[in-house]
Design an enzyme around this catalytic site. Structure first.
Site, PDB file in Angstrom:
ATOM      1  CG  ASP A 175     -34.311 -79.357  47.609  1.00 15.68           C
ATOM      2  OD1 ASP A 175     -34.580 -78.460  46.784  1.00 15.68           O
ATOM      3  OD2 ASP A 175     -33.446 -80.232  47.390  1.00 15.68           O
ATOM      4  CB  THR A 196     -30.619 -76.908  44.191  1.00 14.09           C
ATOM      5  OG1 THR A 196     -29.470 -76.787  45.026  1.00 14.09           O
ATOM      6  CG2 THR A 196     -30.273 -76.407  42.793  1.00 14.09           C
ATOM      7  N   GLY A 237     -33.564 -83.957  41.322  1.00 10.63           N
ATOM      8  CA  GLY A 237     -32.359 -83.930  40.507  1.00 10.63           C
ATOM      9  C   GLY A 237     -32.537 -83.282  39.152  1.00 10.63           C
ATOM     10  N   GLY A 238     -33.746 -82.733  38.922  1.00 10.21           N
ATOM     11  CA  GLY A 238     -33.959 -81.998  37.670  1.00 10.21           C
ATOM     12  C   GLY A 238     -32.940 -80.879  37.509  1.00 10.21           C
ATOM     13  CD  GLU A 296     -31.318 -81.196  45.205  1.00 10.11           C
ATOM     14  OE1 GLU A 296     -31.573 -80.096  44.708  1.00 10.11           O
ATOM     15  OE2 GLU A 296     -31.801 -82.246  44.767  1.00 10.11           O
ATOM     16  CB  SER A 325     -37.551 -72.281  40.045  1.00  6.15           C
ATOM     17  OG  SER A 325     -38.377 -73.414  39.928  1.00  6.15           O
ATOM     18  CB  THR A 326     -39.672 -74.540  44.581  1.00  5.75           C
ATOM     19  OG1 THR A 326     -40.191 -75.005  43.329  1.00  5.75           O
ATOM     20  CG2 THR A 326     -40.819 -74.325  45.552  1.00  5.75           C
TER      21      THR A 326
HETATM   22  C1  5RP Z   1     -32.723 -79.901  41.880  1.00  4.14           C
HETATM   23  C2  5RP Z   1     -33.996 -80.453  42.372  1.00  4.14           C
HETATM   24  C3  5RP Z   1     -35.166 -79.521  42.437  1.00  4.14           C
HETATM   25  O1  5RP Z   1     -35.653 -79.531  43.726  1.00  4.14           O
HETATM   26  C4  5RP Z   1     -36.227 -79.992  41.488  1.00  4.14           C
HETATM   27  O2  5RP Z   1     -35.662 -80.114  40.189  1.00  4.14           O
HETATM   28  C5  5RP Z   1     -37.416 -79.034  41.458  1.00  4.14           C
HETATM   29  O3  5RP Z   1     -37.049 -77.848  40.851  1.00  4.14           O
HETATM   30  P1  5RP Z   1     -38.021 -76.596  40.755  1.00  4.14           P
HETATM   31  O4  5RP Z   1     -38.263 -76.111  42.134  1.00  4.14           O
HETATM   32  O5  5RP Z   1     -37.233 -75.611  39.902  1.00  4.14           O
HETATM   33  O6  5RP Z   1     -39.292 -77.042  40.050  1.00  4.14           O
HETATM   34  O7  5RP Z   1     -34.112 -81.593  42.726  1.00  4.14           O
HETATM   35  O8  5RP Z   1     -31.739 -80.888  41.727  1.00  4.14           O
END
Ligand code: 5RP
Length: 219
Positions: free
Chosen positions: A81, A28, A95-96, A103, A30-31
């Site tokens: 992920d 989950t 978990g951001g 996950e 943006s990446t």
């Molecule tokens: C979501 C996550 C994401 O992998 C993490 O927050 C990185 O996010 P992004 O790819 O948007 O920088 O752990 O719960």
């Protein structure tokens, strides 16, 4: 290159780790969203995906990729992920995006965890990014007091309810020198569902997006 271009580069590079004909574990954020777009380009070569959030499920389905319930799946060859931080031991804070519990479950099932991240996520010591902890709502204040005893400054993430109906405490002020021990200590607190430290089961491979291209660690 922008940060989003670096995320896109690693999202697409992760296709190299997808075993054709199998079900793929999908993260989950943006990446991970770039990885899902990349998966869309080979959707006829995979059986489908297991998803770590409602948001990723929507994106997968919008691309016509079948989404399976994890209970229907015995094994996964790979889970791809992002991360909020990753250290040289391949331990992560995640978990951001509040999806840490699903996950962690899918990561536990997968044989290989491929972390995709832009270079800003690489750190020497975990903890600058506030550590997310998913908590049963009635335990929020108790768990917050216990986290203070462990040296953290927990902050209730306002207006966020996880896909599992729980709340998130973001723990500031941590300098995590023994990530496995802290993961175990926080996991042991009654009311904690999941801590966003992925140390006991870290990444097996990290694809890091840099201005000079995608760097591969651990493969
Ligand atoms: C979501 C996550 C994401 O992998 C993490 O927050 C990185 O996010 P992004 O790819 O948007 O920088 O752990 O719960």
């Amino acid at each position: 290159m922008t940060q989003d271009e670096l995320k896109k580069a690693v999202g697409w590079a992760a296709l190299n780790y997808v075993e054709r004909g199998t079900i793929v574990g999908v993260g989950t954020g943006s990446t991970a969203a770039h990885f899902i777009d990349a998966l869309g380009s080979i959707k006829n070569e995979i059986e489908g995906a297991v998803s770590s959030s409602e948001a990723s499920t929507l994106r997968l389905k919008s691309l016509g990729i079948p989404v399976f319930d994890l209970n229907e799946v015995d094994s996964l060859s790979v889970y791809v992920d992002g991360a909020d931080e990753i250290n040289s031991a391949m331990q992560m804070i995640k978990g951001g995006g509040a999806a840490l519990t699903r996950e962690k479950i899918i990561a536990a099932v997968a044989k290989k965890f491929v972390c995709i991240a832009d270079e800003s996520k690489q750190v020497d010591v975990l903890g600058k990014f506030p550590l997310p902890v998913e908590v049963i709502p009635m335990a929020r204040s108790f768990v917050a007091r216990e986290l203070v005893k462990l040296g953290g400054l927990p902050e209730y993430r306002q207006q966020v309810v996880t896909d599992n109906g729980n709340v998130i405490l973001d723990v500031h002020n941590l300098k995590i020198l023994d990530a496995v021990a802290l993961e175990k200590a926080i996991n042991a607190l009654p009311g904690v569902v999941t801590v966003g430290l992925f140390a006991t089961r870290g990444a097996d491979v990290a694809l890091i997006g840099t201005a000079n291209g995608v760097k591969t660690l651990g493969d």
